[in-house]
Design a protein around this motif. Sequence first.
Motif: not given
Length: 234
Positions: A89-90, A142-144, A147, A166, A169-170, A172
């Motif tokens: 998740q991180d 970016s976070g996405g 991920q 998840e 989760g980050n 679209d």
Amino acid sequence: MTNIVQFENVGLRYGAGEETLTDVSFQLGAGSFHFLTGASGAGKTSLLKLLYLAQRPSRGVIRLFGEDTVTLPRARLPGFRRRIGVVFQDFRLVPHLSAWDNIALPLRVAGVVEADLEQPVREMLAWVGLAERAHARPATLSGGEQQRVAIARAVIARPELLVADEPTGNVDPDMAERLLHLFDSLNRLGTTIVIATHDLHLLSRVPHAQLMRLDRGRLHDPTGALRYPPKAAE
């Protein structure tokens, strides 16, 4: 179908507190696809940690690939972990490595020669929409984007078991759909997949997936028979 994962009356307790997981029993067949759901604090991340051998249970039996992991010698754990892909998740990307090198890392650890890295890494970068960001380091993504790099790293070696916390989760909705298609494609090649998610709308995107639901540390419907849509009472 051969069972690749088997939990028998597994309990997990951190310190002297109450059990985080209680009497968890289930089996996952090789090549199956599962969504793990439950409210925040239900124990989803703890269950995933047991699956990818980051945590040992307080009691009970866990078998992966036919072997008891509770009694498995620590010297054999690295070999087991190489058979498991994990999407954290991180993210846990290596900060000084580029997106390319983070994705290539599992293949390098497995001993794949550099000449054979080019095509699979390039294909994964293109699939997750990061072909133009191959040389970017995590801090500039970016976070996405981070991920997506984490997902590409987890699946590139075609693990026997993929565990994801998840994973959409980050990103679209369009990218989430694309990533689910990637997971589904990997599953059809034989990988057993467990995705923890709070987004029940994802479940309709993989109609053959089975649902596992945690409630306050206890597993409901461990057979996986409950499928999307969930019962109205839930």
